[in-house]
Motif scaffolding. Structure first.
Motif, short mmCIF file in Angstrom:
data_model
loop_
_atom_site.label_atom_id
_atom_site.label_comp_id
_atom_site.label_asym_id
_atom_site.label_seq_id
_atom_site.Cartn_x
_atom_site.Cartn_y
_atom_site.Cartn_z
N ALA A 19 -22.02 -10.43 -13.03
CA ALA A 19 -23.06 -10.75 -12.03
C ALA A 19 -24.28 -11.33 -12.75
O ALA A 19 -25.41 -10.85 -12.59
N PHE A 20 -24.07 -12.39 -13.49
CA PHE A 20 -25.03 -12.91 -14.47
C PHE A 20 -26.45 -13.07 -13.92
O PHE A 20 -27.40 -12.45 -14.40
N TYR A 21 -26.61 -13.94 -12.92
CA TYR A 21 -27.96 -14.20 -12.40
C TYR A 21 -28.59 -12.92 -11.85
O TYR A 21 -29.75 -12.61 -12.12
N ALA A 22 -27.82 -12.19 -11.06
CA ALA A 22 -28.34 -10.97 -10.45
C ALA A 22 -28.69 -9.93 -11.50
O ALA A 22 -29.70 -9.21 -11.39
N SER A 23 -27.88 -9.82 -12.54
CA SER A 23 -28.14 -8.83 -13.59
C SER A 23 -29.41 -9.16 -14.36
O SER A 23 -30.16 -8.25 -14.77
N ILE A 24 -29.68 -10.44 -14.57
CA ILE A 24 -30.92 -10.84 -15.24
C ILE A 24 -32.12 -10.47 -14.38
O ILE A 24 -33.13 -9.97 -14.88
N GLU A 25 -32.01 -10.71 -13.08
CA GLU A 25 -33.12 -10.37 -12.18
C GLU A 25 -33.37 -8.86 -12.18
O GLU A 25 -34.51 -8.40 -12.19
N GLN A 26 -32.30 -8.08 -12.18
CA GLN A 26 -32.46 -6.62 -12.20
C GLN A 26 -32.99 -6.13 -13.54
O GLN A 26 -33.73 -5.15 -13.61
N ARG A 27 -32.64 -6.82 -14.60
CA ARG A 27 -33.17 -6.47 -15.92
C ARG A 27 -34.67 -6.74 -16.00
O ARG A 27 -35.44 -5.93 -16.53
N ASP A 28 -35.09 -7.89 -15.47
CA ASP A 28 -36.48 -8.32 -15.60
C ASP A 28 -37.42 -7.70 -14.57
O ASP A 28 -38.63 -7.66 -14.79
N PHE A 29 -36.85 -7.26 -13.44
CA PHE A 29 -37.69 -6.70 -12.37
C PHE A 29 -37.15 -5.33 -11.96
O PHE A 29 -36.17 -5.23 -11.22
N PRO A 30 -37.76 -4.27 -12.47
CA PRO A 30 -37.28 -2.91 -12.21
C PRO A 30 -37.10 -2.58 -10.73
O PRO A 30 -36.24 -1.76 -10.38
N THR A 52 -24.98 -15.58 -6.72
CA THR A 52 -24.46 -14.37 -7.35
C THR A 52 -24.95 -13.16 -6.56
O THR A 52 -26.10 -13.13 -6.13
N ALA A 53 -24.09 -12.18 -6.42
CA ALA A 53 -24.46 -10.93 -5.76
C ALA A 53 -24.38 -9.80 -6.78
O ALA A 53 -23.47 -9.76 -7.60
N SER A 54 -25.33 -8.89 -6.73
CA SER A 54 -25.28 -7.72 -7.60
C SER A 54 -24.10 -6.84 -7.18
O SER A 54 -23.58 -6.96 -6.06
N TYR A 55 -23.69 -5.94 -8.05
CA TYR A 55 -22.56 -5.09 -7.72
C TYR A 55 -22.88 -4.15 -6.56
O TYR A 55 -21.99 -3.77 -5.80
#
Length: 368
Positions: A19-30, A52-55
């Motif tokens: 979930a590449f794009y979504a995982s980066i967003e979740q990493r950068d924005f708590p 992309t959708a997060s899991y």
């Protein structure tokens, strides 16, 4: 009598980010962590789709390429996030740097996946499983992201294997298991087999690789054209495609779908100026000069057209690109129209082609 030379099996790894794009967003924005998010078009926009959708969103059935409105229906609490492609590309470069510690035989398929040939690795590790494990660990510790890896003797099986235990999976299909693995594989899992082909196969009572294996090569070619030859070989575990580290870019470009339809030519010019700057930056970063400049216009009814112009010499300067696309814009409908997307691309890095005017089907949608 000379002994036959047995060619050693290749060691191919397919790495696919989770979930590449979504995982980066979740990493950068708590605030996004643990929540269902979608990177892509808002359901309030027109024609937006999920990139992309997060899991967390996938648990509700949200998938890539799904219309944003459908995603919202499946998961009312989903959060839509506008993509940051510059960030995703930078992360992708860092991932590739990790790959390069082990091999130079890297074939990127997109920002978030690549094939690696580690038959002979730089560090002399020897084990593809150990290399894949180290790569996954490095991506996790250095970038705070997870990846899944598939390992086998060819690209086809490695790619399928990487998808088997997502997220954060590692799947090895050894030489002795390859043919049996493919025999049990449902036809719709074969890469390159779309819905139409899968339905055709099932209509012929072909449901698995084992079913395909029963047909002669001539029969498969008769029913599926050139792809039939590929099916014949792959169900026998034969895939000799090399990992190609020198994949050449066919085009470099940028496009944008607007939050509202553009109806004024001056607005279109402003957007084309912005896009031309992006394109020039990308060309110069890759040290490329294109001889064909193409303008893409998509109208509110999804009708899409392109207009192109070719030059004798390669182009990478903003002035020429902008001047050309503005001239091409005049060859399109600009009066009493609603434009939802504009795009600029450069191609033809090696050969010169004549000017072209091309109309594309109106069902070709972009992500945003």
């Amino acid at each position: 009598m000379e002994e036959a030379i047995v060619k050693p099996f290749r060691k191919i790894i397919h790495v696919d980010m989770d979930a590449f794009y979504a995982s980066i967003e979740q990493r950068d924005f708590p605030e996004y962590r643990g929540k269902p998010i979608v990177v892509g078009g808002s359901p309030e926009g027109r024609g937006g789709v999920v990139a992309t959708a997060s899991y967390e969103a996938r648990k509700f059935g949200v998938r890539s390429a799904m219309p944003s409105k459908k995603a919202k229906q499946l998961c009312p609490q989903v959060i839509f996030v506008y993509p940051r492609f510059a960030v995703y590309k930078e992360v992708s470069y860092k991932i590739r740097e990790i790959f390069q510690r082990y091999t130079d035989l890297i074939e990127p398929l997109s920002l978030d996946e690549a094939y690696l040939d580690v038959t002979e690795d730089k560090l002399g590790i020897g084990s593809a499983i150990e290399i894949a494990t180290q790569i996954k660990d490095a991506i996790n510790s250095e970038l705070q992201l997870t990846a899944s890896a598939g390992i086998s003797i060819n690209k086809f099986v490695a790619k399928i294997a990487s998808d088997m235990n997502k997220p954060n999976g590692l799947t090895f299909i050894g030489p002795s298991r390859v043919e049996n693995f493919i025999e049990k594989l449902p036809v719709e899992k074969f890469f390159g087999v779309g819905k139409v082909t899968a339905e055709k196969m099932k209509g012929m009572n072909l449901h698995t690789g084992a079913d395909l294996k029963k047909l002669k090569e001539t029969e498969l070619i008769k029913h599926f054209g050139k792809a039939g030859r590929f099916y014949y070989k792959i169900v026998r575990g034969e895939d000799n495609r090399p990992v190609k580290p020198d994949r050449e870019a066919k085009s470099v470009g940028a496009e944008d779908t607007f939050p509202y339809d553009l109806t004024d030519v001056e607005e279109m010019v402003i957007q084309l100026k912005k896009l031309s700057v992006l394109v020039v930056n990308r060309l110069q970063k890759q040290e490329l000069k294109g001889r064909t400049i193409t303008l893409k216009v998509k109208y509110h009814d999804f009708k899409q057209i392109t207009r192109s112009r070719s030059f004798l010499n390669g182009i990478d300067d903003e002035e020429t690109i902008l001047e050309t696309v503005l001239s091409l814009l005049q060859q399109t409908e600009t009066e009493n129209v609603k434009v939802r997307l504009l795009g600029i691309s450069l191609s033809n890095f090696n050969d010169v082609k004549i000017n072209s005017i091309q109309e594309l089907p109106n069902d070709q949608l972009t992500l945003f």
